[in-house]
Scaffold this active site. Structure first.
Site, PDB file in Angstrom:
ATOM      1  N   HIS A 133     -14.607 -15.405  14.162  1.00 36.61           N
ATOM      2  CA  HIS A 133     -14.242 -14.351  13.195  1.00 36.61           C
ATOM      3  C   HIS A 133     -15.460 -13.505  12.834  1.00 36.61           C
ATOM      4  CE1 HIS A 133     -11.519 -12.346  10.610  1.00 36.61           C
ATOM      5  NE2 HIS A 133     -11.916 -12.872   9.450  1.00 36.61           N
ATOM      6  N   HIS A 143     -18.587 -11.232   8.963  1.00 34.04           N
ATOM      7  CA  HIS A 143     -17.388 -10.516   8.531  1.00 34.04           C
ATOM      8  C   HIS A 143     -17.664  -9.032   8.315  1.00 34.04           C
ATOM      9  CE1 HIS A 143     -13.441  -9.873   6.565  1.00 34.04           C
ATOM     10  NE2 HIS A 143     -13.112 -11.013   7.163  1.00 34.04           N
ATOM     11  N   ASP A 158      -8.465 -17.749   7.828  1.00 34.67           N
ATOM     12  CA  ASP A 158      -9.640 -16.920   8.068  1.00 34.67           C
ATOM     13  C   ASP A 158     -10.730 -17.150   7.024  1.00 34.67           C
ATOM     14  OD1 ASP A 158      -8.101 -15.849  10.059  1.00 34.67           O
ATOM     15  OD2 ASP A 158      -8.312 -13.762   9.415  1.00 34.67           O
ATOM     16  N   ASP A 159     -11.960 -16.774   7.409  1.00 32.89           N
ATOM     17  CA  ASP A 159     -13.109 -16.582   6.519  1.00 32.89           C
ATOM     18  C   ASP A 159     -13.805 -17.863   6.089  1.00 32.89           C
ATOM     19  OD1 ASP A 159     -12.285 -13.995   6.719  1.00 32.89           O
ATOM     20  OD2 ASP A 159     -11.637 -13.781   4.633  1.00 32.89           O
ATOM     21  N   HIS A 168      -5.938 -17.587   4.328  1.00 35.24           N
ATOM     22  CA  HIS A 168      -7.388 -17.648   4.179  1.00 35.24           C
ATOM     23  C   HIS A 168      -7.804 -18.962   3.521  1.00 35.24           C
ATOM     24  CE1 HIS A 168      -6.408 -13.357   4.469  1.00 35.24           C
ATOM     25  NE2 HIS A 168      -7.637 -13.174   4.932  1.00 35.24           N
TER      26      HIS A 168
END
Length: 366
Positions: free
Chosen positions: A237, A241, A187-188, A325
Protein backbone atom coordinates in the site's frame (compact mmCIF):
# COMPACT_ATOMS: atom_id res chain seq x y z
CA UNK A 1 14.65 -22.60 10.98
CA UNK A 2 12.65 -25.34 9.24
CA UNK A 3 11.25 -27.98 11.57
CA UNK A 4 10.69 -31.39 10.00
CA UNK A 5 7.54 -33.07 11.28
CA UNK A 6 6.62 -36.54 9.99
CA UNK A 7 2.97 -37.23 9.28
CA UNK A 8 0.89 -40.36 8.65
CA UNK A 9 -2.62 -40.62 7.33
CA UNK A 10 -4.98 -43.09 8.94
CA UNK A 11 -8.46 -44.21 8.00
CA UNK A 12 -10.37 -45.84 10.87
CA UNK A 13 -13.65 -47.67 10.43
CA UNK A 14 -16.05 -48.24 13.28
CA UNK A 15 -18.60 -51.03 12.84
CA UNK A 16 -20.35 -53.53 14.97
CA UNK A 17 -20.13 -56.34 12.42
CA UNK A 18 -16.92 -58.35 12.54
CA UNK A 19 -15.99 -57.84 8.90
CA UNK A 20 -12.68 -56.54 7.53
CA UNK A 21 -12.43 -52.76 7.12
CA UNK A 22 -12.40 -51.25 3.61
CA UNK A 23 -9.15 -51.61 1.72
CA UNK A 24 -7.24 -48.42 0.83
CA UNK A 25 -6.85 -48.26 -2.96
CA UNK A 26 -5.07 -44.91 -3.25
CA UNK A 27 -4.01 -42.03 -1.01
CA UNK A 28 -2.76 -38.53 -1.71
CA UNK A 29 -1.73 -35.54 0.39
CA UNK A 30 -1.32 -32.15 -1.34
CA UNK A 31 -0.96 -28.49 -0.41
CA UNK A 32 -3.22 -25.59 -1.38
CA UNK A 33 -1.82 -22.43 0.13
CA UNK A 34 -1.75 -22.94 3.92
CA UNK A 35 -4.23 -25.82 3.59
CA UNK A 36 -3.58 -29.53 3.25
CA UNK A 37 -5.87 -31.65 1.08
CA UNK A 38 -6.19 -35.33 1.93
CA UNK A 39 -7.73 -37.67 -0.66
CA UNK A 40 -8.40 -41.33 0.03
CA UNK A 41 -10.08 -43.94 -2.13
CA UNK A 42 -11.24 -47.31 -0.79
CA UNK A 43 -12.91 -50.42 -2.18
CA UNK A 44 -16.06 -49.59 -0.18
CA UNK A 45 -19.06 -48.06 -1.92
CA UNK A 46 -19.88 -45.90 1.12
CA UNK A 47 -16.54 -45.11 2.82
CA UNK A 48 -18.09 -43.26 5.78
CA UNK A 49 -20.85 -45.74 6.54
CA UNK A 50 -20.98 -47.14 10.07
CA UNK A 51 -18.80 -44.42 11.60
CA UNK A 52 -15.71 -44.45 9.37
CA UNK A 53 -12.92 -42.09 10.46
CA UNK A 54 -10.38 -40.51 8.09
CA UNK A 55 -7.29 -39.23 9.83
CA UNK A 56 -4.00 -37.47 9.14
CA UNK A 57 -1.57 -38.86 11.70
CA UNK A 58 1.45 -36.83 12.67
CA UNK A 59 4.50 -38.79 13.80
CA UNK A 60 7.60 -37.83 15.72
CA UNK A 61 11.02 -38.18 14.09
CA UNK A 62 11.15 -41.69 15.58
CA UNK A 63 7.81 -42.44 13.87
CA UNK A 64 5.93 -42.36 17.17
CA UNK A 65 2.29 -41.26 16.64
CA UNK A 66 1.57 -37.73 17.86
CA UNK A 67 -1.83 -36.64 16.48
CA UNK A 68 -4.57 -37.58 14.05
CA UNK A 69 -6.77 -35.29 11.96
CA UNK A 70 -9.89 -37.41 11.54
CA UNK A 71 -13.01 -37.28 9.42
CA UNK A 72 -15.89 -39.01 11.14
CA UNK A 73 -19.64 -39.19 11.00
CA UNK A 74 -21.82 -39.85 13.99
CA UNK A 75 -25.08 -41.67 13.39
CA UNK A 76 -27.35 -39.44 11.33
CA UNK A 77 -24.98 -36.46 11.32
CA UNK A 78 -22.87 -34.72 8.70
CA UNK A 79 -19.15 -35.56 8.49
CA UNK A 80 -16.87 -33.48 10.68
CA UNK A 81 -13.15 -33.02 11.24
CA UNK A 82 -11.56 -33.80 14.58
CA UNK A 83 -8.03 -33.40 15.93
CA UNK A 84 -6.94 -36.23 18.23
CA UNK A 85 -3.80 -36.01 20.34
CA UNK A 86 -2.23 -39.44 20.72
CA UNK A 87 -0.29 -41.33 23.35
CA UNK A 88 2.66 -43.54 22.28
CA UNK A 89 0.29 -46.52 22.02
CA UNK A 90 -1.91 -44.56 19.54
CA UNK A 91 -4.73 -44.11 22.05
CA UNK A 92 -6.42 -40.70 21.86
CA UNK A 93 -5.71 -38.56 24.93
CA UNK A 94 -7.70 -35.48 23.80
CA UNK A 95 -10.10 -34.53 21.02
CA UNK A 96 -11.38 -31.26 19.57
CA UNK A 97 -13.29 -30.14 16.49
CA UNK A 98 -11.21 -28.87 13.58
CA UNK A 99 -12.52 -26.45 10.97
CA UNK A 100 -12.29 -27.57 7.37
CA UNK A 101 -14.27 -28.95 4.45
CA UNK A 102 -15.15 -32.54 3.59
CA UNK A 103 -16.35 -34.13 0.37
CA UNK A 104 -17.61 -37.71 0.33
CA UNK A 105 -17.75 -39.51 -3.00
CA UNK A 106 -19.04 -42.93 -3.96
CA UNK A 107 -15.91 -44.69 -2.72
CA UNK A 108 -13.67 -41.79 -1.73
CA UNK A 109 -13.31 -39.03 0.84
CA UNK A 110 -11.37 -35.76 0.62
CA UNK A 111 -10.76 -33.37 3.50
CA UNK A 112 -9.23 -29.88 3.46
CA UNK A 113 -7.84 -28.38 6.65
CA UNK A 114 -5.27 -25.80 7.69
CA UNK A 115 -1.90 -27.39 8.39
CA UNK A 116 -1.20 -25.04 11.29
CA UNK A 117 -4.45 -25.97 13.01
CA UNK A 118 -3.29 -29.58 13.00
CA UNK A 119 0.09 -28.65 14.51
CA UNK A 120 1.98 -29.28 11.27
CA UNK A 121 4.95 -27.06 10.42
CA UNK A 122 6.89 -26.60 7.22
CA UNK A 123 9.33 -29.34 6.39
CA UNK A 124 9.43 -32.96 5.29
CA UNK A 125 6.50 -35.10 6.35
CA UNK A 126 5.97 -38.86 6.42
CA UNK A 127 2.53 -40.34 6.14
CA UNK A 128 0.72 -43.61 5.66
CA UNK A 129 -2.86 -44.53 4.77
CA UNK A 130 -4.57 -46.98 7.08
CA UNK A 131 -8.07 -48.42 7.28
CA UNK A 132 -8.90 -49.79 10.72
CA UNK A 133 -11.88 -50.27 13.01
CA UNK A 134 -12.25 -47.54 15.61
CA UNK A 135 -11.66 -48.96 19.07
CA UNK A 136 -9.99 -52.10 17.74
CA UNK A 137 -6.39 -52.42 18.93
CA UNK A 138 -5.12 -55.16 16.66
CA UNK A 139 -2.62 -53.34 14.45
CA UNK A 140 -0.89 -56.54 13.43
CA UNK A 141 -4.07 -58.22 12.23
CA UNK A 142 -4.99 -58.07 8.54
CA UNK A 143 -8.58 -58.63 9.64
CA UNK A 144 -8.64 -55.26 11.38
CA UNK A 145 -6.61 -53.03 9.08
CA UNK A 146 -5.47 -52.21 5.56
CA UNK A 147 -2.32 -50.14 5.01
CA UNK A 148 -1.03 -48.24 2.02
CA UNK A 149 1.86 -48.67 1.59
CA UNK A 150 1.83 -52.04 3.31
CA UNK A 151 5.31 -51.33 4.68
CA UNK A 152 6.97 -47.94 5.11
CA UNK A 153 5.39 -44.54 4.42
CA UNK A 154 4.84 -41.83 1.83
CA UNK A 155 6.82 -38.58 1.97
CA UNK A 156 5.58 -35.03 1.50
CA UNK A 157 7.11 -31.60 1.98
CA UNK A 158 4.97 -28.89 3.54
CA UNK A 159 6.06 -25.53 2.10
CA UNK A 160 5.65 -21.98 3.33
CA UNK A 161 3.48 -19.65 1.22
CA UNK A 162 5.65 -16.79 0.00
CA UNK A 163 3.33 -14.87 -2.34
CA UNK A 164 1.28 -15.53 -5.44
CA UNK A 165 1.60 -15.38 -9.21
CA UNK A 166 0.03 -12.19 -10.60
CA UNK A 167 -2.08 -13.28 -13.57
CA UNK A 168 -5.06 -11.97 -15.48
CA UNK A 169 -6.08 -8.34 -15.81
CA UNK A 170 -3.72 -5.86 -14.16
CA UNK A 171 -6.50 -3.97 -12.38
CA UNK A 172 -9.33 -5.71 -10.54
CA UNK A 173 -12.20 -4.13 -8.69
CA UNK A 174 -14.14 -7.37 -8.15
CA UNK A 175 -13.67 -11.11 -8.38
CA UNK A 176 -15.67 -13.67 -10.36
CA UNK A 177 -19.40 -13.37 -9.75
CA UNK A 178 -20.19 -17.06 -10.19
CA UNK A 179 -19.33 -18.07 -6.61
CA UNK A 180 -20.72 -16.67 -3.37
CA UNK A 181 -17.35 -15.49 -2.12
CA UNK A 182 -16.19 -12.05 -0.97
CA UNK A 183 -12.78 -10.68 0.02
CA UNK A 184 -12.43 -8.57 3.16
CA UNK A 185 -9.50 -6.14 2.89
CA UNK A 186 -7.89 -3.78 5.41
CA UNK A 187 -5.76 -0.74 4.51
CA UNK A 188 -3.19 1.52 6.20
CA UNK A 189 -1.98 -0.81 8.94
CA UNK A 190 -0.66 -2.24 10.97
CA UNK A 191 -1.79 -0.32 14.05
CA UNK A 192 -2.83 -1.05 17.60
CA UNK A 193 -6.20 -2.22 16.23
CA UNK A 194 -4.73 -4.86 13.90
CA UNK A 195 -4.37 -7.55 16.61
CA UNK A 196 -8.07 -7.14 17.46
CA UNK A 197 -8.99 -7.58 13.80
CA UNK A 198 -6.82 -10.70 13.58
CA UNK A 199 -8.38 -12.11 16.74
CA UNK A 200 -11.85 -11.86 15.20
CA UNK A 201 -10.67 -13.45 11.94
CA UNK A 202 -8.98 -16.30 13.82
CA UNK A 203 -11.93 -16.89 16.12
CA UNK A 204 -14.42 -16.93 13.25
CA UNK A 205 -12.10 -18.93 10.97
CA UNK A 206 -12.00 -16.50 8.05
CA UNK A 207 -9.15 -14.92 6.10
CA UNK A 208 -8.55 -11.41 4.84
CA UNK A 209 -6.03 -9.31 2.92
CA UNK A 210 -4.00 -6.56 4.61
CA UNK A 211 -2.56 -3.75 2.47
CA UNK A 212 0.46 -2.57 4.43
CA UNK A 213 2.08 0.87 4.53
CA UNK A 214 5.85 0.42 4.38
CA UNK A 215 6.78 2.83 7.17
CA UNK A 216 4.73 0.68 9.58
CA UNK A 217 6.56 -2.57 8.85
CA UNK A 218 9.36 -2.18 11.36
CA UNK A 219 8.66 -3.80 14.71
CA UNK A 220 5.71 -5.87 13.48
CA UNK A 221 7.44 -8.97 12.10
CA UNK A 222 5.75 -11.29 14.60
CA UNK A 223 2.34 -9.80 13.78
CA UNK A 224 2.86 -10.25 10.05
CA UNK A 225 3.99 -13.83 10.48
CA UNK A 226 0.86 -14.51 12.51
CA UNK A 227 -1.19 -13.06 9.63
CA UNK A 228 0.45 -15.34 7.11
CA UNK A 229 0.44 -18.46 9.28
CA UNK A 230 -3.32 -18.12 9.63
CA UNK A 231 -3.85 -17.91 5.87
CA UNK A 232 -4.19 -14.16 5.41
CA UNK A 233 -2.55 -12.30 2.52
CA UNK A 234 -0.40 -9.16 2.60
CA UNK A 235 -0.43 -6.47 -0.08
CA UNK A 236 1.62 -3.35 -0.86
CA UNK A 237 0.00 0.00 0.00
CA UNK A 238 3.01 2.23 -0.74
CA UNK A 239 5.81 3.39 1.54
CA UNK A 240 4.14 6.33 3.33
CA UNK A 241 0.64 6.54 1.80
CA UNK A 242 1.65 9.41 -0.47
CA UNK A 243 -0.48 10.26 -3.50
CA UNK A 244 0.68 8.55 -6.71
CA UNK A 245 3.80 6.75 -5.45
CA UNK A 246 6.37 5.83 -8.09
CA UNK A 247 7.89 2.49 -8.98
CA UNK A 248 10.81 3.00 -6.59
CA UNK A 249 8.36 3.58 -3.73
CA UNK A 250 6.48 0.35 -4.49
CA UNK A 251 9.70 -1.61 -4.84
CA UNK A 252 11.00 -0.35 -1.50
CA UNK A 253 7.74 -1.24 0.25
CA UNK A 254 7.72 -4.79 -1.12
CA UNK A 255 11.35 -5.20 -0.07
CA UNK A 256 10.54 -4.13 3.50
CA UNK A 257 7.66 -6.61 3.70
CA UNK A 258 9.74 -9.39 2.19
CA UNK A 259 12.65 -8.75 4.55
CA UNK A 260 10.36 -8.90 7.59
CA UNK A 261 8.30 -11.93 6.56
CA UNK A 262 9.81 -13.76 3.59
CA UNK A 263 6.55 -12.96 1.74
CA UNK A 264 6.65 -11.19 -1.63
CA UNK A 265 3.48 -9.09 -2.17
CA UNK A 266 1.65 -9.84 -5.41
CA UNK A 267 -1.04 -7.20 -4.84
CA UNK A 268 -0.92 -3.40 -4.75
CA UNK A 269 -3.57 -0.94 -3.67
CA UNK A 270 -3.09 2.69 -4.61
CA UNK A 271 -3.36 5.24 -1.77
CA UNK A 272 -6.75 6.96 -1.94
CA UNK A 273 -7.59 4.69 -4.86
CA UNK A 274 -5.85 7.12 -7.22
CA UNK A 275 -4.60 5.24 -10.29
CA UNK A 276 -2.75 8.16 -11.89
CA UNK A 277 0.99 8.36 -12.39
CA UNK A 278 1.23 4.95 -14.06
CA UNK A 279 0.27 3.11 -10.88
CA UNK A 280 -1.15 0.03 -12.60
CA UNK A 281 1.81 -0.37 -14.97
CA UNK A 282 4.39 0.21 -12.22
CA UNK A 283 2.77 -2.44 -10.04
CA UNK A 284 2.56 -4.98 -12.87
CA UNK A 285 6.25 -4.55 -13.71
CA UNK A 286 6.98 -5.45 -10.08
CA UNK A 287 4.83 -8.59 -10.28
CA UNK A 288 1.71 -7.15 -8.65
CA UNK A 289 -1.91 -6.69 -9.64
CA UNK A 290 -3.60 -3.44 -8.63
CA UNK A 291 -6.67 -4.05 -6.48
CA UNK A 292 -9.60 -1.70 -6.09
CA UNK A 293 -12.95 -2.36 -4.40
CA UNK A 294 -16.69 -2.28 -4.98
CA UNK A 295 -17.95 -2.44 -1.37
CA UNK A 296 -17.00 0.65 0.66
CA UNK A 297 -18.65 1.27 4.05
CA UNK A 298 -16.65 4.49 4.57
CA UNK A 299 -15.39 3.19 7.90
CA UNK A 300 -12.69 5.88 7.81
CA UNK A 301 -15.42 8.40 8.72
CA UNK A 302 -16.27 6.51 11.96
CA UNK A 303 -20.04 6.28 11.35
CA UNK A 304 -20.42 3.65 14.11
CA UNK A 305 -19.92 -0.12 14.17
CA UNK A 306 -23.55 -0.91 13.32
CA UNK A 307 -23.50 1.45 10.33
CA UNK A 308 -20.23 -0.03 9.05
CA UNK A 309 -21.63 -3.57 9.28
CA UNK A 310 -24.93 -2.64 7.64
CA UNK A 311 -23.20 -0.87 4.75
CA UNK A 312 -20.88 -3.82 4.05
CA UNK A 313 -23.75 -6.31 4.09
CA UNK A 314 -26.06 -4.15 1.98
CA UNK A 315 -23.42 -3.78 -0.75
CA UNK A 316 -22.11 -7.35 -0.71
CA UNK A 317 -22.61 -9.51 -3.79
CA UNK A 318 -20.73 -12.47 -5.31
CA UNK A 319 -17.14 -11.46 -6.02
CA UNK A 320 -17.18 -8.31 -3.88
CA UNK A 321 -13.95 -6.78 -2.60
CA UNK A 322 -14.70 -4.95 0.66
CA UNK A 323 -12.62 -1.90 1.63
CA UNK A 324 -11.99 -1.37 5.34
CA UNK A 325 -9.16 0.05 7.44
CA UNK A 326 -7.09 -1.23 10.35
CA UNK A 327 -4.81 1.84 10.42
CA UNK A 328 -4.58 5.48 9.46
CA UNK A 329 -6.72 6.67 12.38
CA UNK A 330 -8.94 5.34 15.18
CA UNK A 331 -10.33 2.05 13.83
CA UNK A 332 -12.00 0.54 16.88
CA UNK A 333 -15.41 0.79 15.18
CA UNK A 334 -14.19 -1.34 12.29
CA UNK A 335 -12.91 -4.05 14.63
CA UNK A 336 -16.19 -3.92 16.56
CA UNK A 337 -18.21 -4.27 13.34
CA UNK A 338 -16.23 -7.24 12.04
CA UNK A 339 -18.02 -10.07 13.94
CA UNK A 340 -21.39 -8.81 12.69
CA UNK A 341 -20.02 -8.55 9.14
CA UNK A 342 -18.62 -12.08 9.08
CA UNK A 343 -21.74 -13.58 10.67
CA UNK A 344 -23.99 -11.63 8.29
CA UNK A 345 -22.08 -12.76 5.24
CA UNK A 346 -22.33 -16.37 6.41
CA UNK A 347 -26.08 -16.10 6.87
CA UNK A 348 -26.29 -14.89 3.28
CA UNK A 349 -24.26 -17.88 2.09
CA UNK A 350 -20.96 -16.07 1.47
CA UNK A 351 -17.47 -17.36 2.21
CA UNK A 352 -14.87 -14.75 3.22
CA UNK A 353 -11.56 -15.35 1.43
CA UNK A 354 -8.34 -13.52 0.60
CA UNK A 355 -8.00 -11.55 -2.63
CA UNK A 356 -5.58 -14.13 -4.12
CA UNK A 357 -8.15 -16.83 -3.33
CA UNK A 358 -10.99 -14.74 -4.78
CA UNK A 359 -9.04 -14.15 -8.00
CA UNK A 360 -7.72 -17.73 -8.04
CA UNK A 361 -4.10 -16.65 -8.15
CA UNK A 362 -1.66 -19.54 -7.81
CA UNK A 363 0.35 -19.45 -4.55
CA UNK A 364 4.12 -19.30 -4.61
CA UNK A 365 5.99 -21.36 -2.05
CA UNK A 366 9.34 -21.18 -0.39
Amino acid sequence: MIVCVPVAVIVAMQASAQQPPPRIVSARLSQRGVDLVLRLRTDAVHPLRDGVLLCARRLSTTERPVADVCVRRSRGSRPLLELRRLAPDSAAVSKRRLRGSIHVGKSSVSATFRAGDAGMRTGKLRWQALSVRAGQRCAASARCESRLPANGYFTFELRRVAGCAASGRSFRRTGPGRDRRVALTFDDGPSSVTPSVLNVLDRMHVRATFFIVGVHVRGHTRLFRHMLAHGNAIGNHSLAHDLRPGAADLKRTSALINRATGYEPCLFRAPYGDLGGGAIGNARKLGMLTIGWNDDPSDWASPGASAIAARVLNQAKPGSIVLMHDGGGPRGQTAAALPTIVAGLRRRGYDSVTVPELLRLAPRYR
